[in-house]
Write a protein that holds these residues in place. Structure first.
Motif, PDB file in Angstrom:
ATOM      1  N   ASP A  38      11.723 -12.957  -9.161  1.00 52.28           N
ATOM      2  CA  ASP A  38      11.800 -12.687  -7.728  1.00 52.28           C
ATOM      3  C   ASP A  38      10.413 -12.851  -7.101  1.00 52.28           C
ATOM      4  O   ASP A  38       9.408 -12.967  -7.812  1.00 52.28           O
ATOM      5  CB  ASP A  38      12.384 -11.298  -7.458  1.00 52.28           C
ATOM      6  N   ALA A  39      10.366 -12.843  -5.791  1.00 55.15           N
ATOM      7  CA  ALA A  39       9.118 -13.107  -5.068  1.00 55.15           C
ATOM      8  C   ALA A  39       8.032 -12.086  -5.408  1.00 55.15           C
ATOM      9  O   ALA A  39       6.861 -12.445  -5.576  1.00 55.15           O
ATOM     10  CB  ALA A  39       9.375 -13.133  -3.565  1.00 55.15           C
ATOM     11  N   LYS A  40       8.393 -10.811  -5.544  1.00 53.97           N
ATOM     12  CA  LYS A  40       7.415  -9.772  -5.867  1.00 53.97           C
ATOM     13  C   LYS A  40       6.811 -10.029  -7.245  1.00 53.97           C
ATOM     14  O   LYS A  40       5.585  -9.976  -7.411  1.00 53.97           O
ATOM     15  CB  LYS A  40       8.081  -8.401  -5.822  1.00 53.97           C
ATOM     16  N   THR A  41       7.652 -10.317  -8.205  1.00 58.05           N
ATOM     17  CA  THR A  41       7.160 -10.577  -9.554  1.00 58.05           C
ATOM     18  C   THR A  41       6.279 -11.819  -9.570  1.00 58.05           C
ATOM     19  O   THR A  41       5.236 -11.841 -10.235  1.00 58.05           O
ATOM     20  CB  THR A  41       8.336 -10.719 -10.535  1.00 58.05           C
ATOM     21  N   GLN A  42       6.665 -12.847  -8.840  1.00 57.09           N
ATOM     22  CA  GLN A  42       5.851 -14.060  -8.769  1.00 57.09           C
ATOM     23  C   GLN A  42       4.468 -13.744  -8.214  1.00 57.09           C
ATOM     24  O   GLN A  42       3.461 -14.245  -8.725  1.00 57.09           O
ATOM     25  CB  GLN A  42       6.530 -15.109  -7.884  1.00 57.09           C
ATOM     26  N   ARG A  43       4.390 -12.908  -7.204  1.00 64.66           N
ATOM     27  CA  ARG A  43       3.093 -12.530  -6.613  1.00 64.66           C
ATOM     28  C   ARG A  43       2.230 -11.817  -7.649  1.00 64.66           C
ATOM     29  O   ARG A  43       1.027 -12.067  -7.766  1.00 64.66           O
ATOM     30  CB  ARG A  43       3.286 -11.626  -5.400  1.00 64.66           C
ATOM     31  N   LEU A  44       2.831 -10.890  -8.405  1.00 64.80           N
ATOM     32  CA  LEU A  44       2.078 -10.150  -9.416  1.00 64.80           C
ATOM     33  C   LEU A  44       1.602 -11.078 -10.527  1.00 64.80           C
ATOM     34  O   LEU A  44       0.468 -10.958 -11.005  1.00 64.80           O
ATOM     35  CB  LEU A  44       2.932  -9.015  -9.984  1.00 64.80           C
ATOM     36  N   VAL A  45       2.453 -12.000 -10.937  1.00 65.16           N
ATOM     37  CA  VAL A  45       2.078 -12.945 -11.991  1.00 65.16           C
ATOM     38  C   VAL A  45       0.934 -13.838 -11.514  1.00 65.16           C
ATOM     39  O   VAL A  45      -0.042 -14.063 -12.249  1.00 65.16           O
ATOM     40  CB  VAL A  45       3.294 -13.787 -12.433  1.00 65.16           C
ATOM     41  N   LYS A  46       1.024 -14.329 -10.295  1.00 60.86           N
ATOM     42  CA  LYS A  46      -0.042 -15.200  -9.789  1.00 60.86           C
ATOM     43  C   LYS A  46      -1.368 -14.447  -9.695  1.00 60.86           C
ATOM     44  O   LYS A  46      -2.430 -14.998 -10.011  1.00 60.86           O
ATOM     45  CB  LYS A  46       0.364 -15.806  -8.446  1.00 60.86           C
ATOM     46  N   SER A  61      -7.383 -14.036  -2.682  1.00 60.89           N
ATOM     47  CA  SER A  61      -6.277 -14.668  -1.967  1.00 60.89           C
ATOM     48  C   SER A  61      -4.937 -14.073  -2.375  1.00 60.89           C
ATOM     49  O   SER A  61      -4.117 -13.715  -1.528  1.00 60.89           O
ATOM     50  CB  SER A  61      -6.285 -16.183  -2.230  1.00 60.89           C
ATOM     51  N   HIS A  62      -4.714 -13.941  -3.686  1.00 61.99           N
ATOM     52  CA  HIS A  62      -3.421 -13.432  -4.141  1.00 61.99           C
ATOM     53  C   HIS A  62      -3.277 -11.940  -3.849  1.00 61.99           C
ATOM     54  O   HIS A  62      -2.159 -11.471  -3.608  1.00 61.99           O
ATOM     55  CB  HIS A  62      -3.206 -13.762  -5.615  1.00 61.99           C
ATOM     56  N   ALA A  63      -4.367 -11.203  -3.821  1.00 61.24           N
ATOM     57  CA  ALA A  63      -4.287  -9.799  -3.413  1.00 61.24           C
ATOM     58  C   ALA A  63      -3.889  -9.700  -1.940  1.00 61.24           C
ATOM     59  O   ALA A  63      -2.981  -8.935  -1.584  1.00 61.24           O
ATOM     60  CB  ALA A  63      -5.618  -9.094  -3.659  1.00 61.24           C
ATOM     61  N   ARG A  64      -4.532 -10.501  -1.090  1.00 63.65           N
ATOM     62  CA  ARG A  64      -4.176 -10.494   0.343  1.00 63.65           C
ATOM     63  C   ARG A  64      -2.728 -10.922   0.543  1.00 63.65           C
ATOM     64  O   ARG A  64      -1.978 -10.298   1.309  1.00 63.65           O
ATOM     65  CB  ARG A  64      -5.094 -11.430   1.131  1.00 63.65           C
ATOM     66  N   ALA A  68       0.465  -8.799   2.041  1.00 63.58           N
ATOM     67  CA  ALA A  68       1.248  -9.327   3.156  1.00 63.58           C
ATOM     68  C   ALA A  68       2.729  -9.453   2.799  1.00 63.58           C
ATOM     69  O   ALA A  68       3.593  -9.352   3.671  1.00 63.58           O
ATOM     70  CB  ALA A  68       0.694 -10.681   3.599  1.00 63.58           C
ATOM     71  N   ALA A  69       3.015  -9.635   1.507  1.00 62.57           N
ATOM     72  CA  ALA A  69       4.399  -9.777   1.050  1.00 62.57           C
ATOM     73  C   ALA A  69       5.042  -8.431   0.726  1.00 62.57           C
ATOM     74  O   ALA A  69       6.185  -8.383   0.277  1.00 62.57           O
ATOM     75  CB  ALA A  69       4.453 -10.693  -0.172  1.00 62.57           C
ATOM     76  N   GLY A  70       4.288  -7.340   0.912  1.00 67.32           N
ATOM     77  CA  GLY A  70       4.872  -6.020   0.722  1.00 67.32           C
ATOM     78  C   GLY A  70       4.487  -5.301  -0.554  1.00 67.32           C
ATOM     79  O   GLY A  70       4.965  -4.195  -0.810  1.00 67.32           O
ATOM     80  N   LEU A  71       3.611  -5.897  -1.375  1.00 64.47           N
ATOM     81  CA  LEU A  71       3.130  -5.176  -2.549  1.00 64.47           C
ATOM     82  C   LEU A  71       2.218  -4.050  -2.093  1.00 64.47           C
ATOM     83  O   LEU A  71       1.564  -4.149  -1.055  1.00 64.47           O
ATOM     84  CB  LEU A  71       2.362  -6.109  -3.485  1.00 64.47           C
ATOM     85  N   THR A  72       2.159  -2.997  -2.886  1.00 58.65           N
ATOM     86  CA  THR A  72       1.285  -1.883  -2.539  1.00 58.65           C
ATOM     87  C   THR A  72      -0.074  -2.064  -3.202  1.00 58.65           C
ATOM     88  O   THR A  72      -0.189  -2.754  -4.217  1.00 58.65           O
ATOM     89  CB  THR A  72       1.886  -0.548  -3.025  1.00 58.65           C
ATOM     90  N   PRO A  73      -1.097  -1.435  -2.639  1.00 56.32           N
ATOM     91  CA  PRO A  73      -2.402  -1.480  -3.304  1.00 56.32           C
ATOM     92  C   PRO A  73      -2.329  -0.964  -4.739  1.00 56.32           C
ATOM     93  O   PRO A  73      -3.004  -1.492  -5.625  1.00 56.32           O
ATOM     94  CB  PRO A  73      -3.282  -0.580  -2.429  1.00 56.32           C
TER      95      PRO A  73
END
Length: 97
Positions: A38-46, A61-64, A68-73
């Motif tokens: 899913d999109a959240k997992t893809q963001r974490l993997v990247k 970049s990937h943290a920002r 923006a995609a809804g991940l928490t700090p």
């Protein structure tokens, strides 16, 4: 990513070589659609890949983009903390910064 959010050098490349920039973006879209994550997992993997590669600009970049995609700090921090036992404490601390 919106054009105004790109680092200046990337803005220049995207403006001077729009066909290259478009192809790069299509590759990213195809890679995202190629599997079951899913999109959240893809963001974490990247983010994790950027941390492991010690790619400071990509980590930022990937943290920002993750925020923006809804991940928490806390989720982003967890990726950095997990890196400690794989690539070392200094790299994990650098990622936390």
């Amino acid at each position: 990513m919106a054009q105004e959010q790109l680092p200046p050098i990337v803005q220049k490349i995207s403006q001077e070589r729009p066909e290259l920039w478009d192809a790069y973006n299509r590759l990213g879209e195809a890679a995202a659609a190629a599997g079951p994550l899913d999109a959240k997992t893809q963001r974490l993997v990247k983010l994790a890949i950027a941390v492991g590669g010690r790619l400071e600009g990509a980590v930022h970049s990937h943290a920002r983009r993750g925020l923006a995609a809804g991940l928490t700090p806390k989720e982003l921090e967890h990726v950095a903390l997990l890196a400690a036992t794989t690539i070392g404490w200094p790299s994990a601390v650098a990622a936390l910064s």
